[in-house]
Design an enzyme around this catalytic site. Structure first.
Site, mmCIF file in Angstrom:
data_model
loop_
_atom_site.group_PDB
_atom_site.id
_atom_site.type_symbol
_atom_site.label_atom_id
_atom_site.label_comp_id
_atom_site.label_asym_id
_atom_site.label_seq_id
_atom_site.Cartn_x
_atom_site.Cartn_y
_atom_site.Cartn_z
ATOM 1 N N CYS A 64 0.798 -1.238 0.000
ATOM 2 C CA CYS A 64 0.000 0.000 0.000
ATOM 3 C C CYS A 64 0.829 1.285 0.000
ATOM 4 O O CYS A 64 1.622 1.531 0.918
ATOM 5 C CB CYS A 64 -0.944 -0.010 1.198
ATOM 6 S SG CYS A 64 -2.041 1.425 1.164
ATOM 7 N N CYS A 194 -18.496 -6.245 1.656
ATOM 8 C CA CYS A 194 -17.684 -6.217 0.432
ATOM 9 C C CYS A 194 -16.297 -6.683 0.850
ATOM 10 O O CYS A 194 -15.611 -5.999 1.623
ATOM 11 C CB CYS A 194 -17.646 -4.790 -0.125
ATOM 12 S SG CYS A 194 -16.515 -4.606 -1.515
HETATM 13 N N1 SAM Z 1 -7.471 1.477 5.144
HETATM 14 C C1 SAM Z 1 -8.598 0.694 4.844
HETATM 15 C C2 SAM Z 1 -8.305 -0.793 4.851
HETATM 16 O O1 SAM Z 1 -7.166 -1.198 4.738
HETATM 17 O O2 SAM Z 1 -9.274 -1.551 4.969
HETATM 18 C C3 SAM Z 1 -9.284 1.076 3.549
HETATM 19 C C4 SAM Z 1 -8.490 1.412 2.335
HETATM 20 S S1 SAM Z 1 -7.418 0.159 1.679
HETATM 21 C C5 SAM Z 1 -6.448 1.056 0.566
HETATM 22 C C6 SAM Z 1 -8.512 -0.839 0.712
HETATM 23 C C7 SAM Z 1 -7.923 -1.984 -0.080
HETATM 24 O O3 SAM Z 1 -7.249 -1.484 -1.234
HETATM 25 C C8 SAM Z 1 -6.886 -2.878 0.566
HETATM 26 O O4 SAM Z 1 -7.425 -3.805 1.437
HETATM 27 C C9 SAM Z 1 -6.278 -3.566 -0.651
HETATM 28 O O5 SAM Z 1 -6.980 -4.738 -0.958
HETATM 29 C C10 SAM Z 1 -6.471 -2.532 -1.769
HETATM 30 N N2 SAM Z 1 -5.164 -1.988 -2.213
HETATM 31 C C11 SAM Z 1 -4.393 -1.101 -1.566
HETATM 32 N N3 SAM Z 1 -3.261 -0.869 -2.243
HETATM 33 C C12 SAM Z 1 -3.301 -1.627 -3.359
HETATM 34 C C13 SAM Z 1 -2.407 -1.833 -4.455
HETATM 35 N N4 SAM Z 1 -1.238 -1.230 -4.529
HETATM 36 N N5 SAM Z 1 -2.781 -2.686 -5.431
HETATM 37 C C14 SAM Z 1 -3.977 -3.326 -5.364
HETATM 38 N N6 SAM Z 1 -4.852 -3.178 -4.345
HETATM 39 C C15 SAM Z 1 -4.524 -2.343 -3.345
HETATM 40 FE FE1 SF4 Z 2 -3.195 1.038 3.180
HETATM 41 FE FE2 SF4 Z 2 -5.526 0.442 4.400
HETATM 42 FE FE3 SF4 Z 2 -3.211 -0.895 4.997
HETATM 43 FE FE4 SF4 Z 2 -3.555 1.643 5.726
HETATM 44 S S1 SF4 Z 2 -4.735 -0.109 6.441
HETATM 45 S S2 SF4 Z 2 -1.699 0.759 4.851
HETATM 46 S S3 SF4 Z 2 -4.671 2.477 3.974
HETATM 47 S S4 SF4 Z 2 -4.339 -0.874 3.037
#
Ligand code: SAM
Ligand code: SF4
Ligand code: DTB
Length: 340
Positions: A64, A194
């Site tokens: 991430c 979801c």
């Molecule tokens: N922070 C919250 C969480 O982790 O539940 C919500 C946002 S988080 C960015 C949501 C989802 O985005 C993650 O669980 C992951 O599956 C997806 N995600 C994040 N970064 C990604 C990446 N570089 N490539 C593909 N999917 C990604």
């Molecule tokens: Fe990214 Fe969500 Fe993990 Fe935070 S909790 S680092 S926003 S995927």
């Protein structure tokens, strides 16, 4: 297919593995057959994603770009004002989205105070626009989940991301069971679940099957399942899988469709790297939702006009609320799309 509740874990995993490893064309054919029994094959659900609070997250998810543990091009920002969120939701509705998904780079949202209240207000106001409301804000306790549901949040996104085994190599700051606990709170609140994952981040085929096993064990199964292709952003520590291609996405989607026949499957991150032909096969394999809009959270997505043109070329129509309700009724038992 026998009900998952009557099987032990080993048998379920073996069944998913058997499906995953079917000859490629047989797998797509079977998935499309099942898709037509449970869904209208002419429609695709369109969601719009907005990052309402970007970057600076304390979790260390290795994929991430929003994690504060890594030096990436993402610039951390404060939470958006409700008015600005609503302006974006109005534009998303005009562009054809039926669901507005608000994402925040939090481990979990605040439990009270002005920021928490603004989340509830945003949910109420997006709902009043006639859009379905989705949020993805990190871990929730039961009270937060119930209050978000009461404010009008229809769907909560919280991904398991990968298998229980591979998860430990990807995230060290919270556990797989923490994720399952949040999913339980979401389910008990009455919001729809979801939940999906990411492929292409160096996991084995067994890890993909492990993720699908965990998704199948959720009871009832998630209404919405996003399948993301890992998007590599400079500064994140993970290396993408070698020799990964669209067939991996297609195989994963087809297996998900067969194992979770009633769920809506979202072809999520990674579409920018796929050809239209690759995406077409994902729809044939049972994907029936996507994110429309130039941006996902921090990375780019295909141009909306190109997406709408692609759907038109494929004879796919964006679903309306009525069409979705219709699909749900069909799922209740009477499968009018079966006779294809
Ligand atoms: N922070 C919250 C969480 O982790 O539940 C919500 C946002 S988080 C960015 C949501 C989802 O985005 C993650 O669980 C992951 O599956 C997806 N995600 C994040 N970064 C990604 C990446 N570089 N490539 C593909 N999917 C990604
Ligand atoms: Fe990214 Fe969500 Fe993990 Fe935070 S909790 S680092 S926003 S995927
Ligand atoms: C999901 O499974 N995919 C979306 C949504 N849920 C929140 C997020 C994809 C994020 C891709 C990387 C980025 O844009 O930061």
């Amino acid at each position: 297919m026998t009900s998952t509740s009557t099987k032990n874990l080993h048998e379920l995993k073996a069944e998913i593995s058997r499906v995953y490893h079917m000859p490629y064309l047989d797998l797509i054919f079977k998935a499309q057959e099942i898709h037509r029994r449970h869904h209208n094959p002419e429609t695709v659900q369109l969601s719009h994603l907005l990052s309402i609070k970007t970057g600076g997250c304390r979790e260390d998810c290795a994929y991430c770009p929003q994690s504060a543990h890594y030096k990436t091009p993402v610039v951390a920002d404060r939470i958006w004002d409700v008015d600005r969120i609503i302006e974006s939701a109005i534009l998303a509705k005009k562009a054809g989205a039926t669901r507005f998904c608000m994402g925040a780079a939090w481990s979990s949202p605040p439990k009270k105070g002005a920021v928490y209240q603004s989340l509830l207000t945003a949910a109420r106001e997006v709902k009043q626009l006639g859009l379905e409301v989705c949020m993805t804000l990190g871990m929730l306790n039961q009270q937060q989940a119930s209050e978000l549901q009461a404010a009008g949040v229809d769907y909560y996104n919280h991904n398991l991301d990968t298998s229980r085994e591979y998860y430990q190599k990807i995230i060290t700051t919270r556990s797989y069971d923490d994720r399952l606990k949040t999913l339980d709170h979401v389910r008990r609140s009455g919001m729809k679940v979801c939940c999906g994952g990411i492929i292409g981040m160096g996991e084995s085929l067994d890890d993909r099957i492990g993720l699908l096993t965990e998704l199948c064990l959720l009871d009832p199964p998630p209404e919405s399942v996003p399948i993301n292709q890992f998007v590599k952003v400079q500064g994140t520590p993970l290396l993408p899988s070698e020799s990964f291609d669209s067939r991996d996405m297609i195989r994963m989607i087809a297996t998900t469709r067969i194992m979770l026949p009633q769920s809506v499957i979202r072809l999520s991150a990674g579409r920018k790297d796929m050809t239209e032909d690759g995406q077409s096969l994902c729809f044939l394999a049972g994907a029936n939702s996507l994110f429309i809009g130039e941006k996902l959270l921090t990375t780019s997505n295909p141009e909306p006009a190109k997406d709408l043109a692609m759907l038109q070329k494929l004879g796919l129509k964006p679903s309306t609320h009525q069409a979705l309700e219709h699909d749900d009724k069909e799922d209740a038992g009477n499968n009018s799309f079966e006779q294809v």
